[in-house]
Structure formats: C-alpha cells, structure tokens
Design a protein around this motif. Structure first.
Motif, PDB file in Angstrom:
ATOM      1  N   VAL A 113       0.848  -1.192   0.000  1.00  0.00           N
ATOM      2  CA  VAL A 113       0.000   0.000   0.000  1.00  0.00           C
ATOM      3  C   VAL A 113       0.886   1.245   0.000  1.00  0.00           C
ATOM      4  CG1 VAL A 113      -1.744   1.318   1.270  1.00  0.00           C
ATOM      5  CG2 VAL A 113      -1.849  -1.192   1.240  1.00  0.00           C
ATOM      6  N   ASN A 114       0.616   2.156  -0.917  1.00  0.00           N
ATOM      7  CA  ASN A 114       1.275   3.461  -0.992  1.00  0.00           C
ATOM      8  C   ASN A 114       0.327   4.495  -0.393  1.00  0.00           C
ATOM      9  OD1 ASN A 114       2.748   5.800  -1.867  1.00  0.00           O
ATOM     10  ND2 ASN A 114       1.461   5.864  -3.679  1.00  0.00           N
ATOM     11  N   VAL A 115       0.834   5.288   0.571  1.00  0.00           N
ATOM     12  CA  VAL A 115       0.027   6.362   1.150  1.00  0.00           C
ATOM     13  C   VAL A 115       0.125   7.580   0.227  1.00  0.00           C
ATOM     14  CG1 VAL A 115      -0.420   7.820   3.146  1.00  0.00           C
ATOM     15  CG2 VAL A 115       0.469   5.496   3.473  1.00  0.00           C
ATOM     16  N   LEU A 116      -0.977   7.869  -0.466  1.00  0.00           N
ATOM     17  CA  LEU A 116      -1.019   9.030  -1.353  1.00  0.00           C
ATOM     18  C   LEU A 116      -0.746  10.305  -0.566  1.00  0.00           C
ATOM     19  CD1 LEU A 116      -4.217   8.168  -3.415  1.00  0.00           C
ATOM     20  CD2 LEU A 116      -1.868   8.239  -4.283  1.00  0.00           C
ATOM     21  N   HIS A 117      -0.025  11.224  -1.158  1.00  0.00           N
ATOM     22  CA  HIS A 117       0.301  12.530  -0.571  1.00  0.00           C
ATOM     23  C   HIS A 117       1.276  12.425   0.588  1.00  0.00           C
ATOM     24  CE1 HIS A 117      -3.109  13.471  -3.037  1.00  0.00           C
ATOM     25  NE2 HIS A 117      -3.947  12.901  -2.198  1.00  0.00           N
ATOM     26  N   GLY A 118       1.613  11.223   1.045  1.00  0.00           N
ATOM     27  CA  GLY A 118       2.624  11.027   2.069  1.00  0.00           C
ATOM     28  C   GLY A 118       2.341  11.729   3.384  1.00  0.00           C
ATOM     29  N   PHE A 119       3.416  12.029   4.097  1.00  0.00           N
ATOM     30  CA  PHE A 119       3.300  12.645   5.417  1.00  0.00           C
ATOM     31  C   PHE A 119       3.050  14.144   5.315  1.00  0.00           C
ATOM     32  CE2 PHE A 119       5.076  14.422   9.375  1.00  0.00           C
ATOM     33  CZ  PHE A 119       4.326  13.713  10.290  1.00  0.00           C
ATOM     34  N   GLU A 120       3.733  14.808   4.394  1.00  0.00           N
ATOM     35  CA  GLU A 120       3.639  16.270   4.298  1.00  0.00           C
ATOM     36  C   GLU A 120       2.715  16.774   3.200  1.00  0.00           C
ATOM     37  OE1 GLU A 120       7.334  18.565   4.958  1.00  0.00           O
ATOM     38  OE2 GLU A 120       8.269  16.589   4.816  1.00  0.00           O
ATOM     39  N   GLY A 121       2.386  15.942   2.215  1.00  0.00           N
ATOM     40  CA  GLY A 121       1.467  16.355   1.166  1.00  0.00           C
ATOM     41  C   GLY A 121       2.119  17.021  -0.022  1.00  0.00           C
ATOM     42  N   GLU A 122       1.278  17.414  -0.951  1.00  0.00           N
ATOM     43  CA  GLU A 122       1.727  18.047  -2.189  1.00  0.00           C
ATOM     44  C   GLU A 122       2.034  19.527  -1.961  1.00  0.00           C
ATOM     45  OE1 GLU A 122      -0.752  15.608  -5.505  1.00  0.00           O
ATOM     46  OE2 GLU A 122      -1.934  16.927  -4.216  1.00  0.00           O
ATOM     47  N   LEU A 123       2.793  20.097  -2.877  1.00  0.00           N
ATOM     48  CA  LEU A 123       3.102  21.523  -2.823  1.00  0.00           C
ATOM     49  C   LEU A 123       1.869  22.355  -3.152  1.00  0.00           C
ATOM     50  CD1 LEU A 123       6.503  21.510  -4.734  1.00  0.00           C
ATOM     51  CD2 LEU A 123       6.170  21.922  -2.292  1.00  0.00           C
ATOM     52  N   ASP A 124       1.681  23.455  -2.414  1.00  0.00           N
ATOM     53  CA  ASP A 124       0.586  24.370  -2.735  1.00  0.00           C
ATOM     54  C   ASP A 124       1.093  25.457  -3.694  1.00  0.00           C
ATOM     55  OD1 ASP A 124       1.953  26.294  -1.235  1.00  0.00           O
ATOM     56  OD2 ASP A 124       0.547  26.235   0.454  1.00  0.00           O
ATOM     57  N   ALA A 125       0.284  26.471  -3.970  1.00  0.00           N
ATOM     58  CA  ALA A 125       0.646  27.534  -4.903  1.00  0.00           C
ATOM     59  C   ALA A 125       1.871  28.323  -4.441  1.00  0.00           C
ATOM     60  CB  ALA A 125      -0.537  28.474  -5.097  1.00  0.00           C
ATOM     61  N   HIS A 126       2.190  28.268  -3.151  1.00  0.00           N
ATOM     62  CA  HIS A 126       3.352  28.972  -2.606  1.00  0.00           C
ATOM     63  C   HIS A 126       4.538  28.029  -2.396  1.00  0.00           C
ATOM     64  CE1 HIS A 126       0.843  32.490  -2.044  1.00  0.00           C
ATOM     65  NE2 HIS A 126      -0.059  31.694  -1.488  1.00  0.00           N
ATOM     66  N   PHE A 127       4.464  26.836  -3.005  1.00  0.00           N
ATOM     67  CA  PHE A 127       5.521  25.827  -2.930  1.00  0.00           C
ATOM     68  C   PHE A 127       5.782  25.382  -1.491  1.00  0.00           C
ATOM     69  CE2 PHE A 127       6.249  28.347  -6.746  1.00  0.00           C
ATOM     70  CZ  PHE A 127       6.158  27.350  -7.708  1.00  0.00           C
ATOM     71  N   GLN A 128       4.718  25.274  -0.714  1.00  0.00           N
ATOM     72  CA  GLN A 128       4.809  24.788   0.653  1.00  0.00           C
ATOM     73  C   GLN A 128       3.980  23.514   0.798  1.00  0.00           C
ATOM     74  OE1 GLN A 128       3.414  28.198   2.851  1.00  0.00           O
ATOM     75  NE2 GLN A 128       5.474  29.084   2.943  1.00  0.00           N
ATOM     76  N   ARG A 129       4.492  22.610   1.613  1.00  0.00           N
ATOM     77  CA  ARG A 129       3.785  21.357   1.885  1.00  0.00           C
ATOM     78  C   ARG A 129       3.026  21.472   3.206  1.00  0.00           C
ATOM     79  NH1 ARG A 129       5.552  17.712  -1.794  1.00  0.00           N
ATOM     80  NH2 ARG A 129       7.608  18.094  -2.670  1.00  0.00           N
ATOM     81  N   GLY A 130       2.109  20.530   3.423  1.00  0.00           N
ATOM     82  CA  GLY A 130       1.422  20.445   4.700  1.00  0.00           C
ATOM     83  C   GLY A 130       0.133  21.229   4.785  1.00  0.00           C
ATOM     84  N   ARG A 131      -0.304  21.824   3.674  1.00  0.00           N
ATOM     85  CA  ARG A 131      -1.521  22.633   3.704  1.00  0.00           C
ATOM     86  C   ARG A 131      -2.651  22.040   2.867  1.00  0.00           C
ATOM     87  NH1 ARG A 131       0.447  28.800   4.143  1.00  0.00           N
ATOM     88  NH2 ARG A 131       2.282  28.385   5.399  1.00  0.00           N
TER      89      ARG A 131
END
Length: 142
Positions: free
Chosen positions: A110-128
């Motif tokens: 099983v692969n956890v989609l988006h992982g622990f921190e997630g994808e980059l947002d419009a400001h190139f930040q993860r976790g949002r």
C-alpha cells in the motif's frame, strides 16, 4: 486480493489517502507500516506513532538500493504474505519502494497518497493541501 474501487499500479500496489490508510491499518492490525524517508525527515519532521523506519535512500548518497531496502523490510518482519504500508514525504518514493517489494514477491503493498507532508501548494509549501499531518492524523517528532 485487490479491493474494488482502489487505484492500483503493477501487480497489486494500492494507493490510499491518509484517511483511507488509517482505516486500512485498523482493519489490518498485522500490517507492517514503514516510513521510507531519510532518517532526518523521520526524526525532525515527524512520523506516525508505531511506524517502522526503513529509508529508501539516505543522505549524502541519495541513491536507492532496492535489494538492501527489501532486506531491511524483511528484518523488520516483512514477509511476502504480510501487508506492507509505505509512507514518505509526498507519496512518490513509496511507489519505487513498493515496486521493489512487489518484485521481491510481496503481494499486498500500500502506498500512502500525498505522504506525510502532502503536495506543494501555490506557494511551494507542503502540509496545507493534504497528507498525513494535514489530515489531522496522529504524529510525533523528536
């Protein structure tokens, strides 16, 4: 052994959102939950409680060694019959790690989609946008 409606790649890899993964782990208490990030990410960014750390690659080499990874997963109790759930930062490294496990005969990966921190947002930040931590699931850090 596939669950209807789940996106799959290769022989059997499942791709679940973090919330689906929580439910999967509750339904499969014998599954081996593996964090494949580098040790510094695992320790200082955080990780789910109870997850086992087996890095897909490490600094400074930054080179994956699939056979070494599979051997380490086996040392942690992974077997071809035991479900293995893989988590990384954003859900990318886990695909390669999962493919290595599948090539070694593991049948429930099983692969956890988006992982622990997630994808980059419009400001190139993860976790949002998404990810284990963003979805409000339990985590801890050093």
């Amino acid at each position: 052994r596939r669950t209807p409606g789940l996106e799959t790649t290769g022989p059997c890899m499942k791709h679940l959102t973090p919330l689906q993964t929580r439910d999967y782990l509750q339904a499969h208490p014998g599954a081996l939950f593996v964090d494949v990030r580098m040790e510094i990410e695992y320790l200082y960014v955080g990780h789910p409680p109870g997850v086992v750390h087996v890095a897909w690659y490490e600094y400074p080499e930054m080179q994956a060694h699939p056979d070494r990874f599979v051997a380490q997963v086996r040392r942690e109790g992974g077997t071809p019959e035991r479900p293995v759930v893989l988590l990384c930062r954003s859900g990318k490294r886990t695909v390669e790690a999962g493919q290595a496990l599948e090539a070694a005969g593991f049948t429930e990966v099983v692969n956890v989609l988006h992982g622990f921190e997630g994808e980059l947002d419009a400001h190139f930040q993860r976790g949002r946008l998404n990810g284990w931590r963003s979805d409000g699931l339990p985590w801890e850090q050093l």
